[in-house]
Design a protein around this motif. Structure first.
Motif, short mmCIF file in Angstrom:
data_model
loop_
_atom_site.label_atom_id
_atom_site.label_comp_id
_atom_site.label_asym_id
_atom_site.label_seq_id
_atom_site.Cartn_x
_atom_site.Cartn_y
_atom_site.Cartn_z
N GLY A 1 14.05 -3.09 3.54
CA GLY A 1 13.60 -3.32 4.91
C GLY A 1 12.82 -4.62 5.05
O GLY A 1 12.08 -5.03 4.15
N PHE A 2 12.98 -5.25 6.22
CA PHE A 2 12.37 -6.55 6.49
C PHE A 2 11.72 -6.52 7.88
O PHE A 2 12.31 -5.99 8.83
N ALA B 1 1.98 -3.84 5.84
CA ALA B 1 1.95 -4.94 4.88
C ALA B 1 2.35 -6.27 5.50
O ALA B 1 1.97 -7.33 5.01
N GLY B 2 3.16 -6.21 6.56
CA GLY B 2 3.61 -7.44 7.18
C GLY B 2 4.65 -8.19 6.40
O GLY B 2 4.88 -9.38 6.64
N PRO C 1 0.81 -1.21 0.00
CA PRO C 1 0.00 0.00 0.00
C PRO C 1 0.84 1.25 0.00
O PRO C 1 1.88 1.33 0.66
N SER C 2 0.41 2.26 -0.77
CA SER C 2 1.02 3.58 -0.70
C SER C 2 0.32 4.37 0.39
O SER C 2 -0.91 4.33 0.51
N VAL C 3 1.07 5.05 1.21
CA VAL C 3 0.49 5.81 2.31
C VAL C 3 0.85 7.27 2.15
O VAL C 3 2.01 7.63 2.04
N GLY C 4 -0.15 8.12 2.09
CA GLY C 4 0.09 9.54 1.92
C GLY C 4 0.54 10.19 3.21
O GLY C 4 0.54 9.57 4.28
N ALA C 5 0.92 11.47 3.10
CA ALA C 5 1.39 12.21 4.27
C ALA C 5 0.30 12.22 5.33
O ALA C 5 -0.86 12.54 5.07
N GLY C 6 0.66 11.89 6.55
CA GLY C 6 -0.28 11.91 7.66
C GLY C 6 -1.11 10.66 7.79
O GLY C 6 -1.84 10.50 8.77
N GLU C 7 -1.04 9.75 6.82
CA GLU C 7 -1.81 8.53 6.88
C GLU C 7 -0.95 7.40 7.43
O GLU C 7 0.23 7.31 7.15
N GLU D 1 -3.79 0.87 9.73
CA GLU D 1 -4.46 0.55 10.99
C GLU D 1 -3.62 -0.37 11.85
O GLU D 1 -3.68 -0.31 13.09
N ALA D 2 -2.83 -1.22 11.21
CA ALA D 2 -2.01 -2.18 11.96
C ALA D 2 -1.04 -1.49 12.91
O ALA D 2 -0.66 -2.06 13.94
N VAL D 3 -0.64 -0.26 12.60
CA VAL D 3 0.27 0.47 13.48
C VAL D 3 -0.33 0.63 14.87
O VAL D 3 0.38 0.55 15.89
N PHE D 4 -1.63 0.83 14.93
CA PHE D 4 -2.32 1.11 16.20
C PHE D 4 -3.01 -0.12 16.79
O PHE D 4 -3.76 0.01 17.77
#
Length: 223
Positions: free
Chosen positions: A128-129, A97-98, A8-14, A17-20
């Motif tokens: 990165g891994f 992404a995992g 997934p591409s994530v824009g600025a500030g986005e 959900e997995a982060v939280f």
């Protein structure tokens, strides 16, 4: 929207959900790694990553919902800070992404080119891994940074994958030891690590030993 390789591409500030995810954040806290000092165990693996790839910087990061903490940051100024905002770091993409992310031309890669860390750290290429907890939660990442755009050979990628597994296994072993001590049975710790695909301490340790002993650079970027 989706970028190449299905990440997934994530824009600025986005942020994904997995982060939280509360379970992931609990695993991060349980690791005891946030705000802890550098350790030779992890720095040695980062140094090996640089020797294998010829890159200039290597990181082992642990991320909560706010920041990416650099548990190991080989190639960075030791007087500099040891973290950046999670929104600025490619680490949140590994969490979302995992799985691994390799950007051979960071400035042109839509997945990471707009992240502040790309300019701040002088990232030309990034590999990165995921580093995972015994339960499989992504705690952060093991990555290398090259100042120039470049390719990573299949052998280099496989070696970095092995090193990331070794970091995950070290974390699992430490957690098992803490739990065994808490139960009054420290002798059981080496056998208490769950046999998950993400944490295979004895096999991965052997892999890293063989990797360190037998690695011979086959790519000009490693010389």
């Amino acid at each position: 929207m989706m970028a190449k390789e299905g990440l997934p591409s994530v824009g600025a500030g986005e942020l994904p959900e997995a982060v939280f995810d509360p379970a992931r954040l609990e695993a991060v806290a349980a690791s005891g790694l946030l705000d802890s000092p550098p350790e030779g165990t992890f720095d040695d693996l980062a140094q090996l990553a640089l020797a294998i790839t010829g890159a200039q910087k290597a990181f082992f990061t642990v991320a909560d919902g706010r920041r990416s903490f650099w548990k190991s940051a080989v190639g960075m100024d030791s007087t500099a800070g040891r973290e950046n905002d999670i929104r600025d770091s490619p680490c949140h993409l590994l969490i979302g992404a995992g799985r691994e992310l390799i950007a051979e031309d960071a400035a042109a890669d839509p997945r990471i080119r707009d992240l502040a860390a790309i300019d701040e750290l002088g990232v030309g290429a990034w590999a990165g891994f995921p580093v995972v907890s015994p339960e499989g939660h992504v705690l952060g990442g093991f990555c290398v940074v090259d100042k120039d755009a470049r390719t990573f050979t299949p052998e280099q990628s496989a070696a970095l994958r092995t090193l990331a597994r070794s970091v995950s296994s070290e974390i699992a072993l430490r957690q098992a030891l803490r739990e065994a001590r808490a139960s009054g049975d420290a002798s059981a710790a080496p056998y208490a690590v769950p046999p998950t695909p993400q944490a295979q301490p004895f096999r991965v340790t052997e892999e890293v030993a063989e990797l360190s002993a037998s690695w011979r650079p086959s790519d000009p970027s490693c010389t």
